[in-house]
Design a protein around this motif. Structure first.
Motif, PDB file in Angstrom:
ATOM      1  N   ARG A  61       4.313  -2.324  -0.060  1.00  0.00           N
ATOM      2  CA  ARG A  61       4.653  -3.632  -0.640  1.00  0.00           C
ATOM      3  C   ARG A  61       5.177  -3.418  -2.050  1.00  0.00           C
ATOM      4  NH1 ARG A  61       1.711  -7.516  -3.330  1.00  0.00           N
ATOM      5  NH2 ARG A  61      -0.200  -6.320  -3.000  1.00  0.00           N
ATOM      6  N   ALA A  63       5.609  -5.006  -4.936  1.00  0.00           N
ATOM      7  CA  ALA A  63       4.911  -5.327  -6.180  1.00  0.00           C
ATOM      8  C   ALA A  63       3.665  -4.492  -6.395  1.00  0.00           C
ATOM      9  CB  ALA A  63       4.549  -6.815  -6.210  1.00  0.00           C
ATOM     10  N   ARG A  64       3.155  -3.834  -5.350  1.00  0.00           N
ATOM     11  CA  ARG A  64       2.014  -2.954  -5.544  1.00  0.00           C
ATOM     12  C   ARG A  64       2.438  -1.596  -6.093  1.00  0.00           C
ATOM     13  NH1 ARG A  64       0.110   0.866  -3.082  1.00  0.00           N
ATOM     14  NH2 ARG A  64       1.294   0.515  -1.183  1.00  0.00           N
ATOM     15  N   PRO A 249       8.797  -9.575  -4.315  1.00  0.00           N
ATOM     16  CA  PRO A 249       7.612  -8.757  -4.606  1.00  0.00           C
ATOM     17  C   PRO A 249       6.774  -8.411  -3.379  1.00  0.00           C
ATOM     18  CG  PRO A 249       7.456 -10.908  -5.678  1.00  0.00           C
ATOM     19  CD  PRO A 249       8.797 -10.829  -5.076  1.00  0.00           C
ATOM     20  N   ASP A 250       6.721  -9.290  -2.358  1.00  0.00           N
ATOM     21  CA  ASP A 250       5.882  -9.029  -1.189  1.00  0.00           C
ATOM     22  C   ASP A 250       6.628  -8.298  -0.075  1.00  0.00           C
ATOM     23  OD1 ASP A 250       3.522 -10.075  -2.198  1.00  0.00           O
ATOM     24  OD2 ASP A 250       4.034 -12.114  -1.577  1.00  0.00           O
ATOM     25  N   ASP A 251       7.884  -8.015  -0.249  1.00  0.00           N
ATOM     26  CA  ASP A 251       8.633  -7.248   0.742  1.00  0.00           C
ATOM     27  C   ASP A 251       7.911  -5.918   0.989  1.00  0.00           C
ATOM     28  OD1 ASP A 251      11.835  -7.003   1.696  1.00  0.00           O
ATOM     29  OD2 ASP A 251      10.843  -5.090   1.393  1.00  0.00           O
ATOM     30  N   ALA A 253       6.156  -7.395   3.693  1.00  0.00           N
ATOM     31  CA  ALA A 253       5.263  -8.283   4.428  1.00  0.00           C
ATOM     32  C   ALA A 253       6.063  -9.475   4.942  1.00  0.00           C
ATOM     33  CB  ALA A 253       4.117  -8.747   3.538  1.00  0.00           C
ATOM     34  N   ALA A 259      -2.855 -13.823   2.155  1.00  0.00           N
ATOM     35  CA  ALA A 259      -3.145 -12.967   1.007  1.00  0.00           C
ATOM     36  C   ALA A 259      -3.521 -11.568   1.485  1.00  0.00           C
ATOM     37  CB  ALA A 259      -4.284 -13.569   0.187  1.00  0.00           C
ATOM     38  N   ALA A 260      -3.054 -10.572   0.736  1.00  0.00           N
ATOM     39  CA  ALA A 260      -3.298  -9.184   1.131  1.00  0.00           C
ATOM     40  C   ALA A 260      -4.735  -8.779   0.849  1.00  0.00           C
ATOM     41  CB  ALA A 260      -2.337  -8.260   0.394  1.00  0.00           C
ATOM     42  N   GLU A 271      -2.965  -1.732   2.978  1.00  0.00           N
ATOM     43  CA  GLU A 271      -3.203  -3.162   2.828  1.00  0.00           C
ATOM     44  C   GLU A 271      -2.850  -3.882   4.111  1.00  0.00           C
ATOM     45  OE1 GLU A 271      -0.460  -5.183   0.031  1.00  0.00           O
ATOM     46  OE2 GLU A 271       0.284  -3.168  -0.346  1.00  0.00           O
ATOM     47  N   ALA A 273      -2.468  -8.153   5.870  1.00  0.00           N
ATOM     48  CA  ALA A 273      -2.405  -9.591   5.661  1.00  0.00           C
ATOM     49  C   ALA A 273      -2.326 -10.275   7.014  1.00  0.00           C
ATOM     50  CB  ALA A 273      -1.189  -9.963   4.804  1.00  0.00           C
ATOM     51  N   TRP A 283      -0.412  -8.013   9.589  1.00  0.00           N
ATOM     52  CA  TRP A 283       0.565  -7.027   9.116  1.00  0.00           C
ATOM     53  C   TRP A 283      -0.200  -5.934   8.384  1.00  0.00           C
ATOM     54  CZ3 TRP A 283       1.432  -5.583   3.963  1.00  0.00           C
ATOM     55  CH2 TRP A 283       2.489  -4.687   3.776  1.00  0.00           C
TER      56      TRP A 283
END
Length: 349
Positions: A61, A63-64, A249-251, A253, A259-260, A271, A273, A283
């Motif tokens: 992901r 943003a992580r 940012p969540d790409d 997902a 929420a992850a 992670e 979700a 996912w």
């Protein structure tokens, strides 16, 4: 005039060529399709590329791993490759090797899903050594040159048994995502076991060109496998669309994912979700080296098909880790649905 058929068991190769980064990444799925074709055969190519860029694993992901705003401010695009695993930073010139196999043992007869990388990186180690940089693979996602991490591995193991391996190395900068571009979760992981990652220029003999290195590795992979090499002819047409810069940012997902939930594993992070719809699914993503189909199957929770830890292509986490995280995500999703069903948006039931 019809060209004679290549010898059975030959490795098809494309000569090293300069490609845009999106083209180098698109070469993976294209060569995987060729590896599956009749006659099924391994394919290998090397692409000379230019950064800067951050290349995310297929299921990381965004943003992580990175601070997207910081990357944009510094003119560093963030792209995603077809193979799973961890992120590579290309600070300038670099090389991407693309190895596509019709099955896991196409190069090494004793290779299995559990030894996929251990067996199939040996030709790369030989190639780096022949170019003047003694190489070592200690497991998981990177190769050390002169005892320093300098090449990063990505894997996609398809449900039909075909395998894609990508190897990334940077000439001008180490592969580690710079701290000023990294997200807090990424900075919290010691990906290199206390070693300082190296650029190729730091570990190869002076004046070794990227072209020479790229060719040395291609030659060595075929030699190590004891396969005759056959010119692969014209390069395939490349679908570069999926390999353009990421801004969400969540790409990757899916839209609408819950929420992850996140867990630490030996390779870094995994992670999950919850996804909407019925039956309930989750996912799964993160830093693991595996096949995307396996994570999709585990995301089915209790409905997942039986998976054998001895035959599943998986590095950096266990099936138990992934199953537990999928269950946490599914339970969290069920709790949210129950809360909404009882009027839990601040209203009364």
């Amino acid at each position: 005039m019809v060209s004679p058929a290549p010898p059975r068991g030959a490795m098809r190769t494309l000569p090293p060529a300069h490609r845009p980064l999106a083209g180098a990444l698109a070469l993976g799925p294209a060569l995987l399709d060729r590896a599956r074709a009749s006659p099924a055969a391994p394919w290998l190519a090397a692409s000379l590329v230019d950064g800067p860029a951050v290349v995310l694993g297929a299921l990381q992901r965004a943003a992580r791993v990175v601070d997207l705003a910081a990357c944009a401010a510094r003119g560093v695009p963030v792209v995603r490759r077809a193979t799973t695993g961890t992120a590579a930073f290309l600070g300038g010139r670099g090389v991407v090797w693309t190895l596509a196999l019709p099955h896991v043992a196409a190069l090494a007869p004793d290779a299995t899903a559990r030894t996929l990388l251990n067996r199939n990186v040996r030709g790369f180690l030989k190639g780096f050594a022949r170019a003047g940089a003694p190489a070592h693979y200690g497991g998981r996602e990177w190769i050390a040159l002169q005892h320093r991490p300098a090449a990063l591995l990505g894997v996609e193991a398809a449900r039909d048994g075909a395998v894609l391996i990508e190897v990334f190395a940077g000439q001008d900068a180490p592969l580690a995502v710079p701290a000023e571009l990294a997200a807090p979760d990424e900075r919290a992981v010691d990906r290199w076991l206390g070693k300082a990652p190296a650029a190729l220029a730091e570990v190869l003999p002076a004046r070794t060109s990227l072209e020479a290195l790229a060719q040395a590795v291609v030659d060595a992979v075929a030699l190590r496998a004891a396969l005759p090499r056959v010119d692969g002819g014209e390069a395939p047409e490349l679908a570069e669309g999926p390999f353009q810069p990421i801004t969400a940012p969540d790409d990757p997902a899916p839209p609408g994912a819950g929420a992850a939930v996140v867990a630490r594993v030996p390779i870094g992070w995994i992670e999950a979700a919850a996804l909407g719809g019925a039956p309930a699914r989750a996912w799964l993503g993160g830093d693991v080296l595996t096949g995307r189909w396996l994570l999709e199957e585990l995301g089915r929770g209790e409905a997942a098909a039986p998976l054998d830890a001895g035959t599943a292509p998986l590095e950096g986490a266990s099936l138990a880790d992934l199953r537990a995280l999928a269950q946490r995500a599914l339970s969290a999703g069920a709790a949210v649905r129950d809360h909404r069903g009882s009027g839990g948006h601040g209203g009364s039931s």
